[in-house]
Every structure is written in structure tokens, then in C-alpha cells.
Design an enzyme around this catalytic site. Structure first.
Site, mmCIF file in Angstrom:
data_model
loop_
_atom_site.group_PDB
_atom_site.id
_atom_site.type_symbol
_atom_site.label_atom_id
_atom_site.label_comp_id
_atom_site.label_asym_id
_atom_site.label_seq_id
_atom_site.Cartn_x
_atom_site.Cartn_y
_atom_site.Cartn_z
ATOM 1 N N LYS A 126 8.524 2.869 10.836
ATOM 2 C CA LYS A 126 9.715 3.520 10.244
ATOM 3 C C LYS A 126 9.969 4.898 10.835
ATOM 4 C CE LYS A 126 6.396 4.005 7.200
ATOM 5 N NZ LYS A 126 5.627 3.340 6.242
ATOM 6 N N GLU A 150 12.619 -5.183 11.104
ATOM 7 C CA GLU A 150 12.762 -5.583 9.690
ATOM 8 C C GLU A 150 11.654 -4.984 8.814
ATOM 9 O OE1 GLU A 150 15.281 -7.807 8.068
ATOM 10 O OE2 GLU A 150 14.269 -6.552 6.604
ATOM 11 N N VAL A 153 11.304 -1.073 6.751
ATOM 12 C CA VAL A 153 11.752 -0.685 5.405
ATOM 13 C C VAL A 153 11.490 -1.829 4.431
ATOM 14 C CG1 VAL A 153 13.660 0.196 4.012
ATOM 15 C CG2 VAL A 153 13.675 0.570 6.482
ATOM 16 N N ILE A 157 10.534 -7.343 2.042
ATOM 17 C CA ILE A 157 11.887 -7.566 1.495
ATOM 18 C C ILE A 157 12.892 -7.589 2.641
ATOM 19 C CG2 ILE A 157 13.624 -6.738 -0.134
ATOM 20 C CD1 ILE A 157 11.389 -4.992 -1.392
ATOM 21 N N GLY A 208 -6.652 2.069 -3.984
ATOM 22 C CA GLY A 208 -6.192 1.821 -2.609
ATOM 23 C C GLY A 208 -4.670 1.799 -2.463
ATOM 24 N N GLU A 211 -3.085 6.874 -0.166
ATOM 25 C CA GLU A 211 -4.039 7.227 0.886
ATOM 26 C C GLU A 211 -4.818 8.480 0.499
ATOM 27 O OE1 GLU A 211 -2.469 7.082 4.793
ATOM 28 O OE2 GLU A 211 -1.140 5.428 4.293
ATOM 29 N N ASP A 222 7.911 9.409 3.500
ATOM 30 C CA ASP A 222 7.991 7.986 3.818
ATOM 31 C C ASP A 222 9.349 7.416 3.369
ATOM 32 O OD1 ASP A 222 6.417 5.235 4.223
ATOM 33 O OD2 ASP A 222 7.391 5.116 2.271
ATOM 34 N N LYS A 226 12.703 5.776 5.576
ATOM 35 C CA LYS A 226 13.299 4.475 5.251
ATOM 36 C C LYS A 226 14.781 4.626 4.894
ATOM 37 C CE LYS A 226 8.859 2.656 3.622
ATOM 38 N NZ LYS A 226 7.972 2.537 2.450
ATOM 39 N N GLY A 323 1.741 -3.777 2.294
ATOM 40 C CA GLY A 323 0.625 -4.733 2.266
ATOM 41 C C GLY A 323 0.655 -5.637 3.478
HETATM 42 N N1 HSE Z 1 3.166 3.910 1.917
HETATM 43 C C1 HSE Z 1 4.281 3.040 1.721
HETATM 44 C C2 HSE Z 1 4.530 2.832 0.238
HETATM 45 C C3 HSE Z 1 4.113 1.694 2.341
HETATM 46 O O1 HSE Z 1 3.771 3.319 -0.590
HETATM 47 O O2 HSE Z 1 5.498 2.179 -0.093
HETATM 48 C C4 HSE Z 1 4.418 1.678 3.792
HETATM 49 O O3 HSE Z 1 5.760 1.956 4.038
#
Ligand code: HSE
Length: 450
Positions: A126, A150, A153, A157, A208, A211, A222, A226, A323
Site C-alpha cells: 500500500k 488488489e 487495501v 475484500i 498478535g 505490532e 496505514d 489505503k 492476514g
Molecule cells: N496493519 C493492517 C491492519 C493490516 O491492522 O489493518 C495490513 O494492512
């Protein structure tokens, strides 16, 4: 433009298709996503070959030294592995490069190298797409290959393909998205259990979901990448990450959730993009949304993206945004699409459309309702002082809650909901409130999206 020459087949459109015995894949990265992609390519080899018309063969995997000891590396066969980028790019018979390294460098250089070497590219990156998508897309077109992203983002989905194909006849007016699972998980725990941000973050880290260094997620970065990608696609322009107003979730307090509930709202980190008269609004920050709204019901690590189009009305995309398997679902779909293009003998059909005359609306011009929580001295006239500051900035109060929080110290907490007001006026009012002797603390202010 470099094109490979294979035997030729005819297609109805007259484009020259190429006869391939198989499609060669080069994979960069064997982390969560790369490992998942390798697993799916192996486990679903037969069904994927059926979709493409010939097998997809993993020819080379570029990894870090530390990946070589992974059981999966041994399973796949260490002869396919290299830690050397030059060796990776020198591998013959690679048609599609899958980049699953993440981050801006060196991924950007690898993507440019792959595209200018005539390889179709699939990436889940991304950051690179948000910052360099337009440039990479131009490079892909120059070399007659596809750039597929794809998985950048919303994990599994489908979002990029709908904007590129199924929704193209629409003028998109708005995108309202929960596109970060980590923060949505933290906010869900805070809302359900009344816990504070540090303990919700600690739980997310233990499980988990967050991070060890969670800043990219909790600070909204993040989600900003996106949103920049989605807004660029939806509004046919280039929205850069720095165009997006970004605030994270770390200043939210359990008390904000208590008041939100009392007032009939949920608190979510929303990525919002709106388009009106060529002015584009792009922002990521915590918002109050009505508790009965669809997005308010999206909990845990799930993502949801509500899109408004002039023809389709509202459509909602919902699912797992991260995931190994959900993300591999999107990456492998792109690999199949790229492989079909290789077989059909052309680049991707997708376009990154850029229309002139669009600009970003300054945040100061935003008009919205606000929630404001203040810690004040509990004595006569204080509420009047606060409402005078707001009134001076044309901010009209819609409701007030006051609670004595410390009778001995004569301190009270005031929660104010406003009618729609200008962001610039609200910022000036906050500054002035901060200078009133009777205001001990501006605890929080949160925009309302209703
Ligand atoms: N770290 C992102 C989230 C996942 O928590 O949605 C990877 O884009």
C-alpha cells in the site's frame, strides 16, 4: 517496449494471444503474505491452472537470509530461493513478479525493475502504490504489462477491481471506511470493556493483532495509505498520502466511549473521502457515528468500506482486511488475472484515470459537528465563559452534559455537542479555551459524522 515471442493463437478481438506451456511466477518475500501466497499457489495449483489454461509455476523466490531456515522454504525447495535481487531478476521464464516485501524501499526499485523488464507485477504494497502508483502505472503501460494491487487495501475484500470495473459508470461521491483492523480491534475493546487505550493496545499486541511498534496503525498512517489509493481510483485523480489529514486513536479515553454511548454514538477510526465540485476531502481520524449505522456495528479486526455512487447508491464491502489467507486471496486473484493477460498477449485492461482540475479541500474548510470534553473549574460563570468563546466563533451548542468529578478540587467535566461549525473556527476556539484560567484541560474533541 520488449515483448516475448511465443507461438501465437487467435482471439476474437484480433489481439494476438500467446501459447504458453506454463506461467512463471517470481515471488519476493516469504513473510506472512508471501508465505500465504506460496501456500495457495501450491495448494490450489489445479484450480488456478484451470482458470488460466496452463499451470502457474513458482520459479524463483527472493528472500532474506533469515527466511532460509523457515520450514516452508525447505518444503518449497531451497534451489528456488535466492537472497540476491540480481539473481532473482536474471531468472528466465518469469512472467509475473509478486512483491510481498512491503515498505517503500527497496520494494519501489524492485517494482520498477520488474515492470521495465516486461514482467507483469502483483503487489500488496500500500505504501508504494499510495506514493508512487501513478508513476508505476505509467511504467506498466509503457512496457505493455499489468500492475495489480488488489491486496494493497482491505486484504481479502475486493475493492480495487470494483472501482476499476464494476463501479466505473458511477460518479463516486463518498467513501467511509474502516480500513485498519488493528485500530478497530482496539476501539472495540475500549467500547465493550471500558478499558483505556494502553491496556487495549497491550491486549492487541499479546494476541498478535498489533505490532511491537504499533505507530503505523494507531497513528492512522496505514489507513492514510489505503485511503489515498481508494480516493485516487474513485475520484480519478492523484491523492498523495500527505494530502490526507491524519489523526490516530491514542488520545481517546475510556470516558469518551462512556459519553459516546450516552449520546447514542460509537467511536470509530474512519477513513473518509468525499468529492464535490472537483474539491476532494480526504481525512483519517476518530469520529462519532450514530450507533445504529452499519459501520458502527463493524467490530474487532474486520474492515468495512461504504461507497456512495450516483447510480448504485450505497454499497458496503465487509470482511477480513489482513492476514495470510485473506490477503493471499486477493494476491492470487491478481496473479490469475495477470496470467490471463499473459496468455491473451496484452497488458492489463485496468486504467488509472487522471482527470484535470481536481484539488484537495483544505481541512480548515471542513464543516461538521463536534464533541468537546473539557475539565473546568466548577464555579459560577464558567459555562458562560466557555459558551462565549464558542459563540464568538459562530459555534452553536446543541447539548451540554456537566458532571462534578472532584468536589474537593471544585473540578467538573463538561461535554459539549455542537451544531455544524467550521473546522478553522473550532481550532481557534480550542486555542482560546486553552488560555482560559477556568479551563484546566481540553481533554478531547472528536468530529461527528452523521
Ligand atoms: N496493519 C493492517 C491492519 C493490516 O491492522 O489493518 C495490513 O494492512
Amino acid at each position: 517496449m520488449r515483448r516475448k515471442s511465443y507461438g501465437q493463437l487467435c482471439t476474437l478481438s484480433g489481439v494476438k494471444a500467446v501459447k504458453k506451456q506454463n506461467i512463471g511466477i517470481g515471488l519476493m518475500g516469504l513473510g506472512v503474505i508471501g508465505g500465504g501466497v506460496a501456500r495457495v499457489l501450491t495448494d490450489k495449483a489445479k484450480v488456478l491452472a484451470g482458470q488460466v489454461g496452463c499451470p502457474l509455476i513458482l520459479r524463483k523466490v527472493k528472500v532474506l537470509e533469515s527466511d532460509l531456515v523457515k520450514p516452508q522454504a525447505k518444503e518449497l525447495g531451497l534451489q528456488f530461493f535466492t537472497t540476491d535481487a540480481d539473481e532473482f531478476f536474471a531468472e528466465p521464464g518469469v512472467d509475473i513478479v509478486v512483491e510481498a516485501i512491503g515498505g517503500e524501499k527497496p520494494a519501489l526499485d524492485y517494482l520498477k525493475r520488474a515492470l521495465s523488464g516486461g514482467k507483469h507485477v502483483v503487489t500488496s504494497n500500500k505504501e508504494v502504490i499510495a506514493k508512487h502508483g501513478v508513476e508505476l502505472f505509467a511504467l506498466a503501460q509503457q512496457y505493455g504489462v499489468g500492475l495489480h494491487y488488489e491486496a494493497s487495501v482491505g486484504g481479502g475484500i475486493p475493492l480495487i477491481a470494483p472501482f476499476q470495473y464494476a463501479l466505473v459508470a458511477n460518479k463516486i461521491s463518498g467513501i467511509y471506511a474502516i480500513i485498519n483492523g488493528t485500530t478497530n480491534y482496539i476501539l472495540t475493546r475500549m467500547a465493550r470493556e471500558g478499558i483505556d487505550f494502553p491496556s487495549a493496545l497491550g491486549t492487541a499486541q499479546k494476541l498478535g493483532y498489533a505490532e511491537a511498534d504499533p505507530r503505523n496503525d494507531v497513528d492512522g498512517i496505514d489507513a492514510t495509505y489505503k485511503l489515498a489509493i481508494l480516493a485516487s481510483l474513485a475520484f480519478h485523480c492523484q491523492v498523495q498520502p500527505q494530502d490526507v489529514h491524519c489523526e490516530g486513536i491514542s488520545r481517546l479515553d475510556s470516558r469518551d466511549f462512556k459519553y459516546a454511548r450516552e449520546l447514542g454514538f460509537a467511536i470509530k477510526l474512519l477513513a473518509i473521502a468525499k468529492q464535490g465540485d472537483n474539491l476532494i476531502e480526504v481525512r483519517v481520524h476518530p469520529v462519532f457515528i450514530p450507533e445504529e449505522s452499519l459501520l458502527a456495528k463493524v467490530d474487532g479486526v474486520y474492515n468495512a468500506i461504504l461507497v456512495e455512487g450516483d447510480l448504485v447508491g450505497e454499497v458496503l464491502f465487509y470482511g477480513e482486511g489482513a492476514g495470510a489467507l485473506p490477503t493471499s486471496s486477493a494476491v492470487v486473484a491478481d496473479v490469475v488475472s495477470a496470467a490471463q493477460d499473459v496468455v491473451a498477449g496484452g497488458g492489463s485492461r485496468a486504467r488509472w484515470v487522471l482527470e484535470p482540475g481536481k484539488s484537495i479541500k483544505p481541512m480548515a474548510e471542513l464543516e461538521t459537528r463536534y464533541y468537546l470534553r473539557l475539565n473546568v473549574a466548577d464555579r459560577p460563570g464558567v459555562l458562560a465563559q466557555v459558551s462565549k468563546v464558542l459563540g464568538d466563533h459562530l459555534i452553536s451548542i446543541s447539548s451540554v452534559i456537566q458532571q462534578a468529578v472532584d468536589a474537593v478540587a471544585q473540578a467538573a467535566e463538561i461535554v459539549i455537542m455542537t451544531h455544524p461549525a467550521k473546522e478553522a473556527e473550532m481550532q481557534q476556539a480550542l486555542d482560546e479555551l486553552g488560555h482560559l484560567a477556568s479551563v484546566k484541560e481540553i481533554c478531547n474533541f472528536i468530529r461527528v459524522e452523521a
